[in-house]
Design a protein around this motif. Sequence first.
Motif, mmCIF file in Angstrom:
data_model
loop_
_atom_site.group_PDB
_atom_site.id
_atom_site.type_symbol
_atom_site.label_atom_id
_atom_site.label_comp_id
_atom_site.label_asym_id
_atom_site.label_seq_id
_atom_site.Cartn_x
_atom_site.Cartn_y
_atom_site.Cartn_z
ATOM 1 N N TYR A 45 0.839 -1.181 0.000
ATOM 2 C CA TYR A 45 0.000 0.000 0.000
ATOM 3 C C TYR A 45 0.882 1.242 0.000
ATOM 4 O O TYR A 45 1.978 1.250 0.574
ATOM 5 C CB TYR A 45 -0.895 0.049 1.248
ATOM 6 C CG TYR A 45 -2.045 -0.933 1.235
ATOM 7 C CD1 TYR A 45 -1.868 -2.244 1.666
ATOM 8 C CD2 TYR A 45 -3.305 -0.545 0.800
ATOM 9 C CE1 TYR A 45 -2.918 -3.148 1.660
ATOM 10 C CE2 TYR A 45 -4.368 -1.439 0.794
ATOM 11 C CZ TYR A 45 -4.157 -2.736 1.228
ATOM 12 O OH TYR A 45 -5.203 -3.622 1.222
ATOM 13 N N GLN A 79 0.881 5.307 1.116
ATOM 14 C CA GLN A 79 0.185 6.291 1.952
ATOM 15 C C GLN A 79 0.813 7.662 1.729
ATOM 16 O O GLN A 79 1.857 7.987 2.294
ATOM 17 C CB GLN A 79 0.245 5.913 3.434
ATOM 18 C CG GLN A 79 -0.619 6.817 4.309
ATOM 19 C CD GLN A 79 -0.584 6.434 5.777
ATOM 20 O OE1 GLN A 79 0.460 6.089 6.319
ATOM 21 N NE2 GLN A 79 -1.749 6.476 6.427
ATOM 22 N N SER A 90 0.885 11.921 1.963
ATOM 23 C CA SER A 90 0.767 12.759 3.156
ATOM 24 C C SER A 90 -0.690 12.999 3.551
ATOM 25 O O SER A 90 -0.969 13.332 4.710
ATOM 26 C CB SER A 90 1.485 14.096 2.935
ATOM 27 O OG SER A 90 0.969 14.739 1.791
ATOM 28 N N SER A 91 -1.619 12.817 2.635
ATOM 29 C CA SER A 91 -3.044 12.982 2.956
ATOM 30 C C SER A 91 -3.542 11.907 3.921
ATOM 31 O O SER A 91 -4.559 12.094 4.594
ATOM 32 C CB SER A 91 -3.884 12.941 1.680
ATOM 33 O OG SER A 91 -3.711 11.680 1.028
ATOM 34 N N GLY A 92 -2.857 10.777 3.985
ATOM 35 C CA GLY A 92 -3.191 9.757 4.957
ATOM 36 C C GLY A 92 -3.921 8.538 4.422
ATOM 37 O O GLY A 92 -3.888 7.479 5.046
ATOM 38 N N GLU A 93 -4.572 8.676 3.268
ATOM 39 C CA GLU A 93 -5.327 7.537 2.758
ATOM 40 C C GLU A 93 -4.388 6.426 2.319
ATOM 41 O O GLU A 93 -3.327 6.674 1.760
ATOM 42 C CB GLU A 93 -6.195 7.976 1.588
ATOM 43 C CG GLU A 93 -7.144 6.900 1.076
ATOM 44 C CD GLU A 93 -8.159 7.451 0.098
ATOM 45 O OE1 GLU A 93 -8.149 8.663 -0.164
ATOM 46 O OE2 GLU A 93 -8.966 6.643 -0.410
ATOM 47 N N MET A 94 -4.774 5.179 2.556
ATOM 48 C CA MET A 94 -3.993 4.014 2.140
ATOM 49 C C MET A 94 -4.475 3.581 0.761
ATOM 50 O O MET A 94 -5.652 3.274 0.564
ATOM 51 C CB MET A 94 -4.181 2.864 3.126
ATOM 52 C CG MET A 94 -3.675 3.155 4.517
ATOM 53 S SD MET A 94 -1.895 3.073 4.612
ATOM 54 C CE MET A 94 -1.666 1.302 4.699
ATOM 55 N N PHE A 139 -4.164 0.900 -2.309
ATOM 56 C CA PHE A 139 -3.713 -0.440 -2.674
ATOM 57 C C PHE A 139 -2.913 -0.380 -3.972
ATOM 58 O O PHE A 139 -3.339 0.237 -4.952
ATOM 59 C CB PHE A 139 -4.926 -1.357 -2.846
ATOM 60 C CG PHE A 139 -4.618 -2.654 -3.535
ATOM 61 C CD1 PHE A 139 -5.133 -2.916 -4.792
ATOM 62 C CD2 PHE A 139 -3.814 -3.602 -2.933
ATOM 63 C CE1 PHE A 139 -4.866 -4.116 -5.435
ATOM 64 C CE2 PHE A 139 -3.531 -4.793 -3.568
ATOM 65 C CZ PHE A 139 -4.056 -5.045 -4.827
ATOM 66 N N PHE A 149 3.716 0.647 2.691
ATOM 67 C CA PHE A 149 3.521 -0.391 3.687
ATOM 68 C C PHE A 149 3.339 -1.742 3.017
ATOM 69 O O PHE A 149 2.575 -1.876 2.054
ATOM 70 C CB PHE A 149 2.294 -0.099 4.555
ATOM 71 C CG PHE A 149 2.463 1.069 5.473
ATOM 72 C CD1 PHE A 149 2.072 2.335 5.090
ATOM 73 C CD2 PHE A 149 3.033 0.899 6.729
ATOM 74 C CE1 PHE A 149 2.227 3.420 5.940
ATOM 75 C CE2 PHE A 149 3.196 1.974 7.587
ATOM 76 C CZ PHE A 149 2.798 3.235 7.193
ATOM 77 N N PHE A 175 0.558 -5.487 9.230
ATOM 78 C CA PHE A 175 1.284 -4.444 8.517
ATOM 79 C C PHE A 175 2.697 -4.293 9.049
ATOM 80 O O PHE A 175 2.957 -4.457 10.244
ATOM 81 C CB PHE A 175 0.564 -3.099 8.666
ATOM 82 C CG PHE A 175 -0.668 -2.974 7.812
ATOM 83 C CD1 PHE A 175 -1.882 -3.434 8.264
ATOM 84 C CD2 PHE A 175 -0.597 -2.390 6.560
ATOM 85 C CE1 PHE A 175 -3.020 -3.326 7.477
ATOM 86 C CE2 PHE A 175 -1.719 -2.271 5.762
ATOM 87 C CZ PHE A 175 -2.935 -2.742 6.219
ATOM 88 N N GLY A 176 3.610 -3.937 8.146
ATOM 89 C CA GLY A 176 4.944 -3.540 8.556
ATOM 90 C C GLY A 176 4.946 -2.095 9.028
ATOM 91 O O GLY A 176 3.912 -1.416 9.000
ATOM 92 N N THR A 177 6.098 -1.609 9.441
ATOM 93 C CA THR A 177 6.208 -0.252 9.973
ATOM 94 C C THR A 177 6.394 0.792 8.887
ATOM 95 O O THR A 177 6.391 1.987 9.172
ATOM 96 C CB THR A 177 7.362 -0.144 10.966
ATOM 97 O OG1 THR A 177 8.539 -0.649 10.342
ATOM 98 C CG2 THR A 177 7.069 -0.936 12.230
#
Lengths: 115, 115
Positions: free
Chosen positions: B37, B39, B41-45, B47, B91, B105-107
């Motif tokens: 995924y 992400q 800066s807006s925050g949405e994930m 795919f 991610f 999820f990974g970091t």
Amino acid sequence: DGGITQSPKYLFRKEGQNVTLSCEQNLNHDAMYWYRQDPGQGLRLIYYSQIVNDFQKGDIAEGYSVSREKKESFPLTVTSAQKNPTAFYLCASSSRLAGGPKTQYFGPGTRLLVL
Amino acid sequence: AQKITQTQPGMFVQEKEAVTLDCTYDTSDPSYGLFWYKQPSSGEMIFLIYQGSYDQQNATEGRYSLNFQKARKSANLVISASQLGDSAMYFCAMSLSNTGNQFYFGTGTSLTVIP
């Protein structure tokens, strides 16, 4: 257009107050999820629901509650028992239909801040 | 035990060059799915790409490809011809068939594309 909506975009909580984050999807997905993301971290699962009127705790469910009365909606309540609620909250949904990957699709997120 | 490991907190790549983001996973379940995924800066994930554990060929989606090495338990994301809009957090995630499609999820890896 089909998708996942979350509201509000920003939410402020006072000490001792319960707040509810909204998540709605019109993708006809059976499963829905709530994640918490802290700065510089990955996503951690709070609750998930595979079907209406059923939900399961994730890794960090303490201090949170959910309901799943309708297929389209999966609201998350952050209770006063959650001592460190400041985070970015993401809602997701996925389909249980056979065939193809059960990809999770995400909403735009809600940023919760404690006053 | 951590199921997804992303060892690169931050990466830089020159515009138009290719970049590989590393991901290793840990599971004894023979049936699993691997996802990447993005992400912003807006925050949405968002795919990007999926690889099933039984898929014989590496997945590709436009400029994204997944270098799946099952014996090494790695699922690296390759982005070709990097663009400035590729700057974001990335991610890696895994779903296991025996956990109700729960995602791990990974970091994350922060990618910066340099003009």
